[in-house]
Enzyme design. Structure first.
Site, PDB file in Angstrom:
ATOM      1  N   CYS A  72       0.789  -1.106  -0.083  1.00 32.05           N
ATOM      2  CA  CYS A  72      -0.100   0.101  -0.153  1.00 32.05           C
ATOM      3  C   CYS A  72       0.775   1.260  -0.205  1.00 32.05           C
ATOM      4  O   CYS A  72       1.941   1.501   0.615  1.00 32.05           O
ATOM      5  CB  CYS A  72      -1.021  -0.047   1.171  1.00 32.05           C
ATOM      6  SG  CYS A  72      -2.012   1.682   1.443  1.00 32.05           S
ATOM      7  N   CYS A 116     -15.923  -9.710   6.004  1.00 29.74           N
ATOM      8  CA  CYS A 116     -15.559  -8.533   5.626  1.00 29.74           C
ATOM      9  C   CYS A 116     -14.252  -8.694   4.755  1.00 29.74           C
ATOM     10  O   CYS A 116     -13.402  -9.498   5.249  1.00 29.74           O
ATOM     11  CB  CYS A 116     -15.353  -7.847   7.033  1.00 29.74           C
ATOM     12  SG  CYS A 116     -14.587  -6.024   6.639  1.00 29.74           S
TER      13      CYS A 116
HETATM   14  C1  DTB Z   1     -10.849  -2.894  11.796  1.00 26.48           C
HETATM   15  O1  DTB Z   1     -11.261  -1.488  12.080  1.00 26.48           O
HETATM   16  N1  DTB Z   1     -10.014  -3.645  12.035  1.00 26.48           N
HETATM   17  C2  DTB Z   1      -9.861  -4.546  10.943  1.00 26.48           C
HETATM   18  C3  DTB Z   1     -10.902  -4.270   9.971  1.00 26.48           C
HETATM   19  N2  DTB Z   1     -11.433  -3.060  10.495  1.00 26.48           N
HETATM   20  C4  DTB Z   1     -10.499  -4.174   8.777  1.00 26.48           C
HETATM   21  C5  DTB Z   1      -8.233  -4.722  10.706  1.00 26.48           C
HETATM   22  C6  DTB Z   1      -7.245  -4.861  11.660  1.00 26.48           C
HETATM   23  C7  DTB Z   1      -6.129  -5.009  11.090  1.00 26.48           C
HETATM   24  C8  DTB Z   1      -5.031  -5.446  12.118  1.00 26.48           C
HETATM   25  C9  DTB Z   1      -3.603  -5.571  11.667  1.00 26.48           C
HETATM   26  C10 DTB Z   1      -3.570  -6.633  10.450  1.00 26.48           C
HETATM   27  O2  DTB Z   1      -3.754  -7.844  10.563  1.00 26.48           O
HETATM   28  O3  DTB Z   1      -2.929  -6.344   9.579  1.00 26.48           O
HETATM   29 FE1  SF4 Z   2      -2.797   1.278   3.355  1.00 21.94          FE
HETATM   30 FE2  SF4 Z   2      -5.091   0.716   4.832  1.00 21.94          FE
HETATM   31 FE3  SF4 Z   2      -2.700   0.252   5.883  1.00 21.94          FE
HETATM   32 FE4  SF4 Z   2      -3.198   2.666   5.573  1.00 21.94          FE
HETATM   33  S1  SF4 Z   2      -4.270   1.128   6.914  1.00 21.94           S
HETATM   34  S2  SF4 Z   2      -1.373   1.633   4.952  1.00 21.94           S
HETATM   35  S3  SF4 Z   2      -4.333   2.726   3.797  1.00 21.94           S
HETATM   36  S4  SF4 Z   2      -3.730  -0.784   4.082  1.00 21.94           S
END
Ligand code: DTB
Ligand code: SF4
Ligand code: SAM
Length: 337
Positions: A72, A116
Site C-alpha cells: 500500500c 468482511c
Molecule cells: C478494523 O477496524 N480492524 C480490522 C478491520 N477493520 C479491517 C483490521 C485490523 C487489522 C490489524 C492488523 C492486520 O492484521 O494487518
Molecule cells: Fe494502506 Fe489501509 Fe494500511 Fe493505511 S491502513 S497503509 S491505507 S492498508
C-alpha cells in the site's frame, strides 16, 4: 470526584438525524468526563445502556479476509501493509471469486454471520470496484452479511458496491483530528469523512471506528469517540482496535496502553452510540480472557472471529467459542434487515 459524578449523562443523539446536528452533538468534555468516571460507575452506565438496546449475552461473529494484501502507498504508522515499512508482509494481487467463495463458506461453517473483505489500497480504481462487486455478489449469495474495506471511495463506487449487495463499508477515522497527523500524512481527516458521506448516501451501512494505544492522550481518545458519535447518524458498527505492534512499523515499540483504559473506551463508545454494534477488534490475542470479558460487560457485542485478522493473528475459533461458553454467552443471530 463530585464534579465528575454529578456530570449529567448527556442525551442520546436521535436517529435518524431529524434534529439539527448541533442539537445532538457530544462535546469532547462530556465524553472525557465519562472516561474520568470511577470504573464501577462507568461500567454500570455502559451496562445499563447496553441492556436497553441489546441482549447482553449475544456477540456477533464477523470474519475478515484480506483479499488484496500489502504494497500500500499510504504511510499509516500502525500498518504492516504499507509498502514503505519493512514488515515482511508480501504484496499480493486481488483474490479470485472462487478462492473468496471457499474462505466465505469456511467462515460460515465455523459460525460467522458477517464476512468482511479488506484490500490494502489507498483508493480503488473503477476496475477494482467492478472486481470487488463480483466478490460481494459471491459472498452475499451464501446468505452472509457483507462488508468491505478498500480505502477512499470516489463518486459512484459505493453505489456500485451497494447494487452488488454490500451491507457495510468499513472506513475508520482511526484517531481524533488533533492526533491524526502524528500517525498518517498521506491522506487527511476530511478525506475520510468524505468517503463516509459517500457510503452513507449510497445506502450502505457504515462501519467506522479507530485504534487506541498509539500514544494518544485520554482526551484524544475522547476526541475520537466524539467524532464517531457526532456522525449523523452515528455508525451502525464501531470497531475499536487496540494497536497490534508490528515490527518494522513506526509504532512497533509503542508503550502498552493500560488494558482498563481500553475497556473504558469500549464503555464510552457504548454509552455514546447506544444502538451500534461495538466491535472488540484488533488486539484480542494479546489481551487475555479477563479483559475481553470486561469488554463484553462494557458493551462490546461483536468480535472478529477467525484465526487471522488481515495479516496478524487473532484467537482461534475454538478459543472464542470456549470463552463465550465459559461466560454463558453465545453468538448473535444475523440481524433482520
Ligand atoms: C478494523 O477496524 N480492524 C480490522 C478491520 N477493520 C479491517 C483490521 C485490523 C487489522 C490489524 C492488523 C492486520 O492484521 O494487518
Ligand atoms: Fe494502506 Fe489501509 Fe494500511 Fe493505511 S491502513 S497503509 S491505507 S492498508
Ligand atoms: N486500506 C484500507 C483503509 O485503510 O481504509 C482498508 C484496510 S485497513 C488495514 C483497515 C483498518 O485496520 C485501519 O483503518 C486500522 O484502523 C486497522 N489497522 C490496521 N493495522 C492495524 C494495527 N496494527 N493494529 C490495529 N488496527 C490496525
Amino acid at each position: 470526584m463530585s464534579s465528575v459524578t454529578t456530570q449529567p449523562l448527556a442525551f442520546h443523539p436521535q436517529r435518524p438525524a431529524a434534529v439539527p446536528r448541533e442539537a445532538g452533538r457530544w462535546t469532547v468534555d462530556a465524553i472525557e468526563a465519562l472516561f474520568n468516571l470511577p470504573f464501577p460507575e462507568l461500567m454500570h452506565r455502559a451496562q445499563t445502556v447496553h441492556r436497553e438496546n441489546f441482549d447482553p449475552t449475544h456477540v456477533e461473529f464477523a470474519t475478515l479476509l484480506s483479499v488484496k494484501t500489502g504494497g500500500c502507498a499510504e504511510d499509516c504508522g500502525y500498518c504492516p501493509q504499507a509498502a514503505r515499512y519493512d514488515t515482511g508482509v508480501e504484496a499480493s494481487k486481488l483474490m479470485e471469486p472462487a478462492e473468496v467463495l471457499l474462505a466465505a463458506k469456511a467462515a460460515q461453517a465455523a459460525g460467522a454471520t458477517r464476512f468482511c473483505m479488506g484490500a490494502a489500497w489507498r483508493s480503488p480504481k473503477d476496475r477494482d470496484i467492478e472486481k470487488v462487486a463480483e466478490l460481494v455478489r459471491t459472498v452475499k449469495a451464501l446468505g452472509l452479511e457483507t462488508c468491505a474495506t478498500l480505502g477512499m471511495l470516489e463518486d459512484g463506487h459505493a453505489q456500485t458496491l451497494q447494487s452488488a449487495g454490500l451491507d457495510y463499508y468499513n472506513h475508520n477515522l482511526d484517531s481524533s483530528p488533533d492526533f491524526y497527523g502524528d500517525i498518517i500524512s498521506t491522506r487527511d481527516y476530511q478525506d475520510r469523512l468524505d468517503t463516509l458521506a459517500r457510503v452513507r448516501s449510497a445506502g450502505v451501512k457504515v462501519c467506522c471506528g479507530g485504534i487506541v494505544g498509539m500514544g494518544e492522550t485520554r482526551r484524544q481518545r475522547a476526541g475520537l469517540v466524539a467524532e464517531l458519535a457526532n456522525l449523523t447518524p452515528y455508525p451502525e458498527s464501531v470497531p475499536i482496535n487496540n494497536l497490534v505492534k508490528v515490527e518494522g512499523t513506526p509504532l512497533a515499540n509503542q508503550a502498552d496502553l493500560d488494558p482498563f483504559e481500553f475497556v473504558r473506551t469500549i464503555a464510552v463508545a457504548r454509552i455514546t452510540m447506544p444502538t451500534a454494534r461495538v466491535r472488540l477488534s484488533a488486539g484480542r490475542q494479546q489481551m487475555g480472557d479477563g479483559i475481553q470479558a470486561l469488554c463484553f460487560l462494557a458493551g462490546a457485542n461483536s468480535i472478529f472471529y477467525g484465526d487471522k485478522l488481515l495479516t496478524t493473528g487473532n484467537p482461534d475459533t475454538d478459543a472464542d467459542v470456549n470463552l463465550l461458553a465459559r461466560l454463558g454467552m453465545s453468538r448473535a443471530a444475523p440481524e433482520v434487515r
